[in-house]
Design a protein around this motif. Sequence first.
Motif, short mmCIF file in Angstrom:
data_model
loop_
_atom_site.label_atom_id
_atom_site.label_comp_id
_atom_site.label_asym_id
_atom_site.label_seq_id
_atom_site.Cartn_x
_atom_site.Cartn_y
_atom_site.Cartn_z
N LYS A 161 76.76 -70.34 -12.33
CA LYS A 161 76.10 -71.51 -12.37
C LYS A 161 76.53 -72.74 -11.14
N TYR A 162 77.86 -72.44 -10.99
CA TYR A 162 78.58 -73.44 -9.78
C TYR A 162 78.98 -72.97 -8.67
N GLY A 163 79.15 -71.47 -8.61
CA GLY A 163 79.89 -70.76 -7.64
C GLY A 163 81.29 -71.27 -7.44
N THR A 164 81.73 -71.55 -6.46
CA THR A 164 83.19 -71.92 -6.10
C THR A 164 83.37 -73.57 -6.21
N ASN A 165 82.19 -74.26 -6.15
CA ASN A 165 82.05 -75.90 -6.14
C ASN A 165 82.03 -76.30 -7.38
N LEU A 166 83.10 -76.56 -8.22
CA LEU A 166 82.89 -77.04 -9.37
C LEU A 166 83.04 -78.69 -9.49
N PRO A 167 82.09 -79.06 -10.45
CA PRO A 167 81.78 -80.70 -10.38
C PRO A 167 83.03 -81.36 -10.86
N VAL A 168 84.10 -80.65 -11.42
CA VAL A 168 85.15 -81.27 -12.08
C VAL A 168 86.30 -80.50 -11.39
N ASN A 169 87.53 -81.16 -11.79
CA ASN A 169 88.79 -80.64 -11.48
C ASN A 169 89.82 -81.25 -12.44
N ALA A 170 91.16 -80.51 -12.40
CA ALA A 170 92.01 -80.67 -13.52
C ALA A 170 92.54 -82.10 -13.75
N LYS A 171 92.02 -83.09 -12.90
CA LYS A 171 92.22 -84.32 -13.01
C LYS A 171 91.00 -85.17 -13.65
N SER A 172 90.05 -84.52 -13.69
CA SER A 172 88.96 -85.23 -14.29
C SER A 172 89.13 -85.97 -15.85
N SER A 173 88.14 -86.83 -16.18
CA SER A 173 88.27 -87.29 -17.43
C SER A 173 88.00 -86.19 -18.52
N THR A 174 88.16 -86.59 -19.82
CA THR A 174 88.09 -85.77 -20.72
C THR A 174 86.71 -85.61 -21.21
N GLN A 175 85.73 -86.79 -20.83
CA GLN A 175 84.24 -86.96 -20.97
C GLN A 175 83.83 -85.67 -19.85
N GLU A 176 83.92 -86.11 -18.50
CA GLU A 176 83.78 -85.05 -17.48
C GLU A 176 83.88 -83.64 -17.93
N LEU A 177 85.01 -83.25 -18.28
CA LEU A 177 85.56 -81.88 -18.86
C LEU A 177 84.67 -81.40 -19.82
N SER A 178 84.11 -82.17 -20.90
CA SER A 178 83.65 -81.87 -22.05
C SER A 178 82.20 -81.54 -21.45
N ASP A 179 81.67 -82.25 -20.79
CA ASP A 179 80.22 -82.29 -20.21
C ASP A 179 80.01 -81.05 -19.39
N PHE A 180 80.97 -80.73 -18.47
CA PHE A 180 81.18 -79.37 -17.97
C PHE A 180 81.36 -78.07 -18.96
N MET A 181 82.00 -78.16 -19.79
CA MET A 181 82.08 -76.87 -20.87
C MET A 181 80.91 -76.84 -21.44
N GLU A 182 80.12 -78.05 -21.89
CA GLU A 182 78.84 -77.86 -22.76
C GLU A 182 77.82 -77.21 -21.63
N SER A 183 77.83 -77.55 -20.44
CA SER A 183 77.06 -76.90 -19.47
C SER A 183 77.27 -75.45 -19.11
N VAL A 184 78.36 -74.95 -19.47
CA VAL A 184 78.95 -73.47 -19.18
C VAL A 184 78.90 -72.80 -20.62
N LEU A 185 79.32 -73.20 -21.83
CA LEU A 185 79.31 -72.69 -23.01
C LEU A 185 79.12 -73.74 -23.96
N PRO A 186 77.52 -73.98 -24.21
CA PRO A 186 77.20 -74.78 -24.98
C PRO A 186 77.48 -74.88 -26.38
N ASP A 187 77.84 -73.77 -26.94
CA ASP A 187 78.34 -73.76 -28.11
C ASP A 187 79.87 -73.54 -28.58
#
Length: 170
Positions: free
Chosen positions: A77-103
């Motif tokens: 889905k993203y290759g090596t350019n992730l839309p988030v990093n370890a300092k992203s907000s919880t909401q951004e990380l949650s959205d990222f997880m949902e895009s990769v692993l919806p369930d």
Amino acid sequence: MPFDLKEIASISGMPGLYKIIAPTRNGIIVESLAEKPVRSVAQARNRVSILQEISMYTNDAEATVPLADIFDRIKEKYGTNLPVNAKSSTQELSDFMESVLPDYDQERVYASDMKKLVQWYQAVSQFLPYAEEKATDAPAPEAAPAETTSAEDSDNQEDVKEKKAAKKKA
């Protein structure tokens, strides 16, 4: 699975990821996944978690998804350019997880787990080769049946008879 995570570990008390080199009497020799790899010994008292054995919870109480599968999904889905990093907000990380692993199970997968996932993926994608899966859609070539001529068959049968006769004499 294209990322080979069998020899990559996370070690408690030691930051980052490590490649397992060899066992010792008191632990294991590891090499850091970094620009300038450093070898050290992880003592037996340290908790070593092999990445291939780690998985994430899903909404199905019986099922989990291996980390290697999640890494593959991120790579697709993203290759090596992730839309988030370890300092992203919880909401951004949650959205990222949902895009990769919806369930994924939102109650048992914490923000700290998502941060680790992002950090580990970045380290693995940077320092480990990604082996493309071989195409499995193409039909496998069928093996041609072995053809023998009647002369070969008779030679083989004579060899078998000679061996049997030699055994009887012995």
